[in-house]
Design a protein around this motif. Structure first.
Motif, short mmCIF file in Angstrom:
data_model
loop_
_atom_site.label_atom_id
_atom_site.label_comp_id
_atom_site.label_asym_id
_atom_site.label_seq_id
_atom_site.Cartn_x
_atom_site.Cartn_y
_atom_site.Cartn_z
N ASN B 8 0.83 -1.21 0.00
CA ASN B 8 0.00 0.00 0.00
C ASN B 8 0.86 1.26 0.00
O ASN B 8 0.58 2.21 -0.73
CB ASN B 8 -0.95 0.01 1.21
CG ASN B 8 -2.05 -1.02 1.08
OD1 ASN B 8 -2.45 -1.36 -0.03
ND2 ASN B 8 -2.53 -1.53 2.20
N LYS B 11 2.58 1.62 -3.42
CA LYS B 11 1.68 2.12 -4.45
C LYS B 11 1.28 3.57 -4.20
O LYS B 11 1.28 4.40 -5.10
CB LYS B 11 0.41 1.24 -4.50
CG LYS B 11 0.63 -0.16 -5.01
CD LYS B 11 0.44 -0.21 -6.49
CE LYS B 11 0.59 -1.62 -7.03
NZ LYS B 11 -0.21 -1.82 -8.24
N ALA B 12 0.92 3.89 -2.96
CA ALA B 12 0.47 5.26 -2.66
C ALA B 12 1.57 6.26 -3.00
O ALA B 12 1.32 7.34 -3.53
CB ALA B 12 0.09 5.37 -1.18
N HIS B 13 2.81 5.88 -2.69
CA HIS B 13 3.94 6.77 -2.95
C HIS B 13 4.58 6.49 -4.31
O HIS B 13 5.43 7.26 -4.76
CB HIS B 13 4.99 6.59 -1.85
CG HIS B 13 4.52 7.04 -0.50
ND1 HIS B 13 4.62 8.34 -0.09
CD2 HIS B 13 3.91 6.36 0.50
CE1 HIS B 13 4.11 8.45 1.12
NE2 HIS B 13 3.67 7.26 1.51
N ARG B 38 -7.06 15.20 -0.35
CA ARG B 38 -8.06 14.15 -0.49
C ARG B 38 -7.48 12.93 0.21
O ARG B 38 -6.28 12.68 0.15
CB ARG B 38 -8.32 13.86 -1.96
CG ARG B 38 -9.39 12.80 -2.14
CD ARG B 38 -9.84 12.69 -3.56
NE ARG B 38 -10.92 11.70 -3.62
CZ ARG B 38 -11.53 11.35 -4.73
NH1 ARG B 38 -11.19 11.89 -5.89
NH2 ARG B 38 -12.50 10.45 -4.69
N TYR B 40 -7.53 8.68 1.06
CA TYR B 40 -7.88 7.38 0.49
C TYR B 40 -7.65 6.31 1.55
O TYR B 40 -6.64 6.33 2.26
CB TYR B 40 -7.01 7.07 -0.74
CG TYR B 40 -7.32 5.71 -1.33
CD1 TYR B 40 -6.48 4.61 -1.10
CD2 TYR B 40 -8.47 5.50 -2.08
CE1 TYR B 40 -6.78 3.36 -1.60
CE2 TYR B 40 -8.78 4.25 -2.59
CZ TYR B 40 -7.93 3.20 -2.34
OH TYR B 40 -8.24 1.95 -2.84
N THR B 42 -7.28 2.25 2.36
CA THR B 42 -7.04 0.96 1.73
C THR B 42 -7.87 -0.11 2.45
O THR B 42 -8.38 0.11 3.55
CB THR B 42 -5.56 0.54 1.83
OG1 THR B 42 -5.25 0.30 3.21
CG2 THR B 42 -4.65 1.62 1.27
N THR B 48 -4.29 7.50 3.62
CA THR B 48 -3.31 8.51 3.22
C THR B 48 -4.07 9.75 2.79
O THR B 48 -5.22 9.67 2.39
CB THR B 48 -2.44 8.04 2.04
OG1 THR B 48 -3.31 7.69 0.95
CG2 THR B 48 -1.57 6.85 2.38
N PHE B 50 -3.47 13.07 0.22
CA PHE B 50 -2.60 13.59 -0.83
C PHE B 50 -3.16 14.89 -1.39
O PHE B 50 -4.36 15.18 -1.28
CB PHE B 50 -2.40 12.55 -1.94
CG PHE B 50 -3.67 12.15 -2.65
CD1 PHE B 50 -4.49 11.13 -2.15
CD2 PHE B 50 -4.08 12.81 -3.80
CE1 PHE B 50 -5.66 10.77 -2.79
CE2 PHE B 50 -5.26 12.45 -4.45
CZ PHE B 50 -6.05 11.44 -3.94
N CYS B 51 -2.28 15.65 -1.98
CA CYS B 51 -2.67 16.93 -2.59
C CYS B 51 -3.34 16.67 -3.94
O CYS B 51 -2.79 15.96 -4.79
CB CYS B 51 -1.42 17.79 -2.78
SG CYS B 51 -1.73 19.31 -3.70
N GLY B 55 -0.57 15.53 -6.41
CA GLY B 55 -0.50 14.11 -6.07
C GLY B 55 0.39 13.77 -4.89
O GLY B 55 0.50 12.61 -4.52
N SER B 56 1.02 14.75 -4.30
CA SER B 56 1.96 14.49 -3.22
C SER B 56 1.25 13.90 -2.00
O SER B 56 0.29 14.48 -1.48
CB SER B 56 2.64 15.81 -2.84
OG SER B 56 3.56 15.62 -1.80
N THR B 57 1.72 12.74 -1.55
CA THR B 57 1.16 12.09 -0.35
C THR B 57 1.88 12.64 0.86
O THR B 57 3.10 12.53 0.97
CB THR B 57 1.31 10.58 -0.44
OG1 THR B 57 0.57 10.11 -1.58
CG2 THR B 57 0.76 9.89 0.80
N CYS B 72 4.79 12.10 6.13
CA CYS B 72 5.72 11.50 5.17
C CYS B 72 6.97 12.38 5.19
O CYS B 72 6.95 13.54 4.75
CB CYS B 72 5.09 11.44 3.78
SG CYS B 72 3.57 10.46 3.79
#
Lengths: 139, 114
Positions: B8, B11-13, B38, B40, B42, B48, B50-51, B55-57, B72
């Protein structure tokens, strides 16, 4: 280059975006630049060079959100889970970079190198023996 | 602070592993952009945020935590000289990244019973 040239499949975290890669790929670039580590929220980003004609999206291609950094580099990420899938500098480039962390198929032995190591985070040391470049791969 | 090699995080990162700095939620203040985040969740119950612009987590937490409990570490702007203490979920690590430091490694979570 990936010696086996096997078909590689990958996806984002939520599976909205899924892709398939065929043919030769590589090298694998571990980038420690500020943009990559911020975008990925990780010590470094790892991108696999893929000829554009070898990449097919099984789903979600049109859903990818593009973000262009100040440097001009563009990245495509999933709007539902945030996973970055693609990275490219020039829309006309024949090569696109795929974030290797999103691969589902295990990637075999592959040539790799580290770039922008002068920007690396202080809490991660590179010990893998791959070549290191202070800036881009030509440095 | 620890490195996580679970699928997870990977993939997220979209990276070999994530590096997460544990915090108390009271320590975290968003100076701006909280509305751009936003989250998400799992299937395993990790979350997580992220922006939505880039897309930055940035942060993560688990089911049961009302607020983020990990930052992070790679998103820090302030130079941070804390040291990672261990690796978790090493059973999930990618074949193209080898762990070569001497930090303790846990197949799953650091507090999972053996």
């Amino acid at each position: 280059m990936n010696a086996s040239e096997k078909t590689l499949e990958g996806s984002c975290l939520c599976q909205k975006v899924r892709y398939r890669i065929t043919g030769k790929v590589g090298p694998l670039t571990h980038c420690h630049c500020t943009h990559c580590r911020k975008t990925h929220g990780a010590a470094f980003a790892s991108y696999l060079d893929v000829p554009r004609e070898n990449l097919t999206f099984v789903s979600g291609e049109k859903d990818l959100v593009t973000y262009q950094a100040e440097s001009g580099t563009k990245r495509g990420f999933c709007p539902d889970c945030g996973a970055v899938i693609t990275c490219w500098g020039d829309d006309e480039s024949k090569v696109i970079e795929i974030a290797a962390g999103t691969l589902d198929t295990p990637l075999g032995k592959i040539e790799a190198h580290h770039i922008w190591v002068r920007s690396r985070v202080p809490w991660y040391e590179i010990r893998d023996g791959f070549s290191q470049h202070p800036e881009g791969s030509q440095s | 602070m620890s490195h996580c090699h679970c699928v997870n995080c990977r993939k997220a990162h979209a990276a070999a592993f994530s590096t997460n700095l544990e915090i108390h939620p009271r320590q975290l203040t968003f100076l701006r952009g909280k509305d751009s985040l936003r989250s998400y969740r799992t299937d395993s119950g990790s979350h997580t945020a992220f922006c939505t612009t880039c897309g930055s987590t940035l942060v993560c937490w688990g089911d049961g935590d009302p607020d983020p409990t990990y930052v992070c570490a790679a998103t820090l702007d302030t130079e941070f000289h804390g040291k990672p203490e261990f690796h978790i979920f090493v059973s999930g690590r990618v074949p193209w990244h080898e762990i070569r430091d001497q930090l303790p490694r846990f197949e799953r979570n650091s507090d999972d019973p053996i």
